[in-house]
Design a protein around this motif. Structure first.
Motif, PDB file in Angstrom:
ATOM      1  N   TRP A   1      -5.137   5.403   3.779  1.00  0.00           N
ATOM      2  CA  TRP A   1      -3.722   5.743   3.727  1.00  0.00           C
ATOM      3  C   TRP A   1      -2.908   4.544   3.270  1.00  0.00           C
ATOM      4  N   ASP A   2      -1.956   4.778   2.384  1.00  0.00           N
ATOM      5  CA  ASP A   2      -1.063   3.730   1.905  1.00  0.00           C
ATOM      6  C   ASP A   2       0.106   3.608   2.880  1.00  0.00           C
ATOM      7  N   LYS A   3       0.097   2.551   3.681  1.00  0.00           N
ATOM      8  CA  LYS A   3       1.125   2.433   4.709  1.00  0.00           C
ATOM      9  C   LYS A   3       2.415   1.818   4.181  1.00  0.00           C
ATOM     10  N   SER A   4       2.391   1.284   2.962  1.00  0.00           N
ATOM     11  CA  SER A   4       3.610   0.687   2.412  1.00  0.00           C
ATOM     12  C   SER A   4       4.521   1.744   1.803  1.00  0.00           C
TER      13      SER A   4
ATOM     14  N   LEU B   1       2.680   8.469   6.036  1.00  0.00           N
ATOM     15  CA  LEU B   1       1.620   7.757   5.349  1.00  0.00           C
ATOM     16  C   LEU B   1       1.082   8.650   4.241  1.00  0.00           C
ATOM     17  N   LEU B   2       0.815   8.082   3.068  1.00  0.00           N
ATOM     18  CA  LEU B   2       0.293   8.843   1.946  1.00  0.00           C
ATOM     19  C   LEU B   2      -1.197   8.590   1.796  1.00  0.00           C
TER      20      LEU B   2
ATOM     21  N   ALA C   1      -0.398   3.493  17.099  1.00  0.00           N
ATOM     22  CA  ALA C   1       0.867   4.007  16.562  1.00  0.00           C
ATOM     23  C   ALA C   1       0.649   4.567  15.161  1.00  0.00           C
ATOM     24  N   PHE C   2      -0.127   3.844  14.339  1.00  0.00           N
ATOM     25  CA  PHE C   2      -0.475   4.378  13.022  1.00  0.00           C
ATOM     26  C   PHE C   2      -1.301   5.658  13.171  1.00  0.00           C
TER      27      PHE C   2
ATOM     28  N   ASN D   1      -6.841  -1.138  10.712  1.00  0.00           N
ATOM     29  CA  ASN D   1      -5.570  -1.540  10.112  1.00  0.00           C
ATOM     30  C   ASN D   1      -5.829  -2.652   9.098  1.00  0.00           C
ATOM     31  N   MET D   2      -5.658  -2.327   7.820  1.00  0.00           N
ATOM     32  CA  MET D   2      -5.800  -3.320   6.769  1.00  0.00           C
ATOM     33  C   MET D   2      -4.404  -3.811   6.372  1.00  0.00           C
TER      34      MET D   2
END
Length: 604
Positions: free
Chosen positions: A192-195, A203-204, A58-59, A160-161
């Motif tokens: 990528w910063d997922k938050s 995602l950034l 999904a990510f 996925n971290m």
């Protein structure tokens, strides 16, 4: 004023409820269902990877959307129409140089130069600050790409971290102008910063690092190595416009299923001088309901269609052809794999053929290869059979017979060797000479060569969904030694090519497989490993890698040199061949790849 009517229909074990609404002159029907979910509904739900716990996929979808935006940006830089991408990058975005400073020339031939670095030096991290896109602009400037730039970014790995997503991205860029051609291939690690931006799902990109890089430059006047001459060669034939140029969409609406039309386009061809004029001619197989074609070459290089006069315009679905001398009379006879039979036609020396019979040695014949395996002076025929399903190589091939297990399937069709007994008589001797052993794989292609230099020809068989075979010829009897000499190559085997690529006197073998971006993403994740044995995980990771080059040694074994030789990435490689493209005495590789496409539509 609305009128509503409804009724129910029991369709055990589910119940369907239809509601009909008529409001302001507009009629509408709604459908609702209750009860246990159908198998179809269960399969549709799996389209969302999160329902199976695969959050990484999904990510991955979200990353892919951002990569598409980055692709457009990179292509726009060269056009001096750079778009805004600041909302793609995090405020603290950092990037190492995207073109290494330690590039080394690994190949040079005239105007062609290849530079490579697999250990890029990137110790000058630099914050993007005010000029967030500068690393990308600098990359295109340093490689001096001019003209229209084409960019492809493919997601090939993901992890996925807790606070971020780490991905591997395959990068391919190319540009050509009047006096320069430039191609760049790289692998980026993107974090990528997922938050951030959770509200809009974006995602950034926080950091980017280069881990592999290669560039090819052709300077000066760009030479033309190959030119597409299809239209000019076939311009005088009615079949070019009337048959060849039409795709599956066209013929699917005009040919019935009884013709066994194959949407996969797996139809072979053969090249040889069939009429003795010193010019190579072309035989082309086609799908069911469309005639096979024989084209004779004219002195000016154009072709003329003589299929009808030569009596070889068969309408049966045909998957492969050979032009070889079966009766030792000096001309090229014809062998064709059709839906039910392998057909043999005798050449009278002028390019006219007489059908001399057929053989049903295998179920749904596929690819063919010929060799004098028993050294008796005439050519014998080896036939690959992919599946036991009645659909053969066509769209119905997986209806009732699926490869099990996926990475080591042993429930495919049985191949056969037809021994030439003279006068177009062929006998199936598969089992009695040892080729019946390990003979239930999903075989796509085979190739003959005397790899052990003992005077007789050995046979390599490429199998889809698992292990390949190498049958060593021991005086006319065969033994499968693939595991013993190290060439089983667990993968999606599609093609076989023999050649001494390193000129050490030992034959090497190149196997076309499939590179899978999805396979590389999924097979290396921890969850995937938890659900399978270590051996199965290793095999499935191997299947996703791509093509394989085995280097022969003087003791008869082989070394897998695929990665060091940089030949794994051939995409979905249907076929491959060794050929000296630039006439420098070294064998190069040509790989045919791709898959069938269709028109873009809003519905299925």
């Amino acid at each position: 004023m609305a009128r509503i009517r409804s009724f129910s229909a029991s369709t055990e074990p589910r119940q369907i409820r239809l509601s009909h609404t008529f409001r302001d002159g507009v009629s509408s029907i709604s459908l609702s269902q209750s009860g246990p979910k159908s198998l179809t509904d269960q399969q549709v739900e799996k389209i969302d990877p999160r329902l199976d716990g695969w959050d990484t996929e999904a990510f991955g979808d979200r990353v892919s959307r951002q990569l598409k935006r980055l692709k457009k940006y990179l292509e726009s830089i060269a056009d001096a129409q750079a778009q805004e991408v600041t909302d793609l990058l995090a405020a603290d975005f950092r990037c190492r140089p995207l073109r290494p400073v330690n590039l080394q020339v690994v190949f040079q031939d005239g105007p062609i130069t290849v530079r490579r670095s697999n250990a890029p030096e990137g110790d000058d991290d630099r914050p993007a600050a005010a000029e967030l896109a500068k690393p990308f602009e600098l990359l295109l400037a340093e490689v001096e790409m001019r003209g229209k730039v084409q960019v492809e970014l493919k997601l090939i790995g993901i992890e996925n971290m807790r606070q971020s997503i780490t991905t591997r991205v395959l990068v391919e860029m190319a540009a050509t102008d009047s006096d320069r051609m430039h191609q760049c291939t790289a692998v980026w690690i993107c974090r990528w910063d997922k938050s951030a931006s959770e509200s809009d799902g974006k995602l950034l990109l926080r950091a980017l690092e280069l881990i592999d890089y290669e560039e090819v430059v052709v300077s000066g006047r760009v030479p033309t190595l190959f030119a597409d001459c299809t239209a000019s060669a076939l311009r005088e034939t009615d079949s070019y416009d009337g048959q060849i140029l039409h795709g599956v969409n066209f013929w699917a609406s005009r040919l019935t299923r009884i013709s066994n039309m194959d949407i996969f386009g797996q139809h072979g061809l053969a090249v040889a001088d069939v009429n003795g004029d010193g010019l190579e001619d072309l035989y082309v197989c086609d799908s069911g309901g469309l005639p096979n074609r024989l084209y004779l070459q004219n002195p000016d290089g154009s072709l003329r269609d003589v299929s009808h006069e030569a009596a070889v315009n068969w309408l049966e679905p045909s998957t492969a052809a050979l032009l070889v001398d079966l009766d030792n009379d000096g001309d090229q006879d014809l062998v064709v794999s059709t839906y039910l039979f392998v057909l043999f036609a005798e050449n009278d020396g002028t390019g006219r053929f007489e059908l001399r019979g057929g053989h049903r040695a295998v179920h749904r014949p596929g690819s063919l290869c010929a060799a004098d395996y028993d050294v008796d002076g005439d050519l014998d025929i080896y036939i690959c059979s992919y599946s036991t399903e009645s659909g053969g190589l066509g769209p119905q091939r997986f209806n009732n017979n699926q490869p099990v297990p996926f990475h080591d399937a042993n429930n495919g069709g049985a191949n056969a060797l037809l021994e030439n007994r003279g006068r177009f008589r062929f006998v199936d001797v598969t089992d009695q000479i040892g080729l019946g052993r390990n003979n239930s794989r999903w075989s796509f292609a085979a190739g003959w060569d005397d790899y052990d230099n003992d005077g007789d020809l050995d046979l390599y068989v490429a199998n889809d969904f698992g292990r390949n075979n190498l049958y060593r010829n021991q005086g006319g009897h065969f033994l499968d030694v693939a595991a013993e000499v190290g060439v089983q190559d667990v993968a999606a085997g599609m093609s076989v090519a023999w050649g001494d690529y390193n000129r050490d006197g030992s034959m090497d073998v190149y196997v076309g497989n499939m590179f899978s971006a999805a396979g590389n993403r999924v097979a290396y994740q921890r969850r995937f490993a938890r659900e399978r044995s270590p051996d199965a995980v290793a095999d499935l990771q191997r299947m996703a890698r791509g093509n394989t080059l085995f280097a022969g040694t003087n003791d008869g074994s082989f070394r897998d040199v695929s990665e060091s030789a940089n030949v794994t990435m051939g995409r979905w490689a249907w076929s491959s061949n060794f050929v000296d493209v630039n006439n420098d005495g070294w064998l190069d590789l040509v790989v045919a790849n791709g898959y069938f496409t269709n028109r873009r539509a809003k519905d299925l």
